[in-house]
Design an enzyme around this catalytic site. Structure first.
Site, mmCIF file in Angstrom:
data_model
loop_
_atom_site.group_PDB
_atom_site.id
_atom_site.type_symbol
_atom_site.label_atom_id
_atom_site.label_comp_id
_atom_site.label_asym_id
_atom_site.label_seq_id
_atom_site.Cartn_x
_atom_site.Cartn_y
_atom_site.Cartn_z
ATOM 1 N N GLY A 46 132.542 6.475 -9.662
ATOM 2 C CA GLY A 46 131.881 7.730 -9.998
ATOM 3 C C GLY A 46 132.283 8.138 -11.403
ATOM 4 C CD GLN A 51 135.611 11.457 -15.210
ATOM 5 O OE1 GLN A 51 134.643 11.250 -14.495
ATOM 6 N NE2 GLN A 51 136.749 10.810 -15.059
ATOM 7 C CB CYS A 94 140.931 10.649 -11.904
ATOM 8 S SG CYS A 94 139.755 11.441 -13.018
ATOM 9 C CG HIS A 136 137.129 12.714 -7.946
ATOM 10 N ND1 HIS A 136 138.480 12.385 -7.864
ATOM 11 C CD2 HIS A 136 136.767 12.430 -9.229
ATOM 12 C CE1 HIS A 136 138.882 11.941 -9.048
ATOM 13 N NE2 HIS A 136 137.869 11.944 -9.896
ATOM 14 C CD GLU A 137 133.019 11.497 -9.996
ATOM 15 O OE1 GLU A 137 133.281 12.048 -11.080
ATOM 16 O OE2 GLU A 137 133.629 10.488 -9.606
ATOM 17 C CG HIS A 140 135.754 15.179 -13.108
ATOM 18 N ND1 HIS A 140 136.893 15.209 -13.889
ATOM 19 C CD2 HIS A 140 135.844 14.045 -12.373
ATOM 20 C CE1 HIS A 140 137.637 14.134 -13.629
ATOM 21 N NE2 HIS A 140 137.021 13.409 -12.707
HETATM 22 O O1 GNR Z 1 136.770 5.228 -9.705
HETATM 23 C C1 GNR Z 1 137.182 6.180 -9.064
HETATM 24 N N1 GNR Z 1 137.713 5.986 -7.833
HETATM 25 C C2 GNR Z 1 138.005 7.010 -6.941
HETATM 26 C C3 GNR Z 1 138.750 6.705 -5.820
HETATM 27 C C4 GNR Z 1 139.044 7.674 -4.883
HETATM 28 C C5 GNR Z 1 138.570 8.942 -5.070
HETATM 29 C C6 GNR Z 1 137.835 9.278 -6.186
HETATM 30 C C7 GNR Z 1 137.546 8.313 -7.119
HETATM 31 S S1 GNR Z 1 136.585 8.715 -8.502
HETATM 32 C C8 GNR Z 1 137.141 7.531 -9.655
HETATM 33 C C9 GNR Z 1 136.343 7.597 -10.947
HETATM 34 C C10 GNR Z 1 136.506 8.956 -11.575
HETATM 35 O O2 GNR Z 1 137.481 9.325 -12.173
HETATM 36 N N2 GNR Z 1 135.512 9.804 -11.419
HETATM 37 O O3 GNR Z 1 135.619 11.053 -11.901
HETATM 38 NI NI NI Z 2 137.713 11.517 -11.944
#
Ligand code: GNR
Ligand code: NI
Length: 188
Positions: A46, A51, A94, A136-137, A140
């Protein structure tokens, strides 16, 4: 398409709130494509626009599940419109917090409403890794990193290590520069 540089913490741009896109036009679609290329190259599952230094509410995802991937998912203005009562905890990483991982608790399932690449509104029910990643995204886009959801003690240890790693990288780059420069251009 172009691969973009990924910002790492602590960078003030990662703490800002991103602005909604007014409409999904070519510029937004190019951004989505550049973000996908950047995400695949990293590699990651993601990526959120802040970012790569763009403070717009745009995210991309591609998650592998039982050997098959979702394929590239592009979202503008994503919002969580439903969450499960049940929570799930799993390890997160991340690309903006390189080489650090920590358990994070979040709702196990969410429904996300977003504009797709044609500007159409869609709802997507997410569970498992997709639910984890989409939350998670979206974090951000609100200036929140996974380290903001762990203990202050762990967060500060990670932040100190990131600062130290960056300083070392800058020092190495400066040394390489000095070695590469002809004598006449060296500053002592
Ligand atoms: O690549 C990513 N792996 C991940 C693994 C577990 C939970 C969230 C992520 S997101 C991360 C890429 C990233 O930083 N996206 O903002
Ligand atoms: Ni991230």
């Amino acid at each position: 398409m172009a691969k973009l540089p990924i910002l790492t913490a602590p960078d003030p741009r990662l703490k800002r709130k991103s602005a909604p896109v007014e409409r999904v036009d070519d510029e937004v679609r190019w951004l989505m494509d550049d973000m996908l290329e950047t995400m695949y190259a990293a590699p990651g599952i993601g990526l959120a626009a802040p970012q790569v230094g763009v403070l717009k509410r745009v995210i991309v995802l591609d998650i592998e599940r039982e050997g098959t991937s979702t394929g590239p998912i592009r979202m503008a203005n994503p919002e969580i419109v439903d969450v499960s009562d049940e929570d799930a905890t799993s390890e997160e990483g991340c690309l903006s917090v390189p080489e650090h991982y920590s358990d994070v608790e979040r709702p196990a399932r969410v429904t996300v409403r977003y504009l797709d690449r044609d500007g159409e509104s869609r709802d997507l029910a997410c569970e498992g890794l997709l639910a984890k990643c989409v939350q998670h995204e979206i974090d951000h886009l609100d200036g929140v990193l996974f380290i903001d959801r762990i203990s202050a003690l762990k967060r500060n240890i990670i932040l100190r290590k990131l600062v130290k790693a960056r300083k070392e990288k800058e020092r190495e780059a400066a040394e390489d520069d000095a070695a590469a420069a002809p004598r006449s251009r060296r500053k002592v």
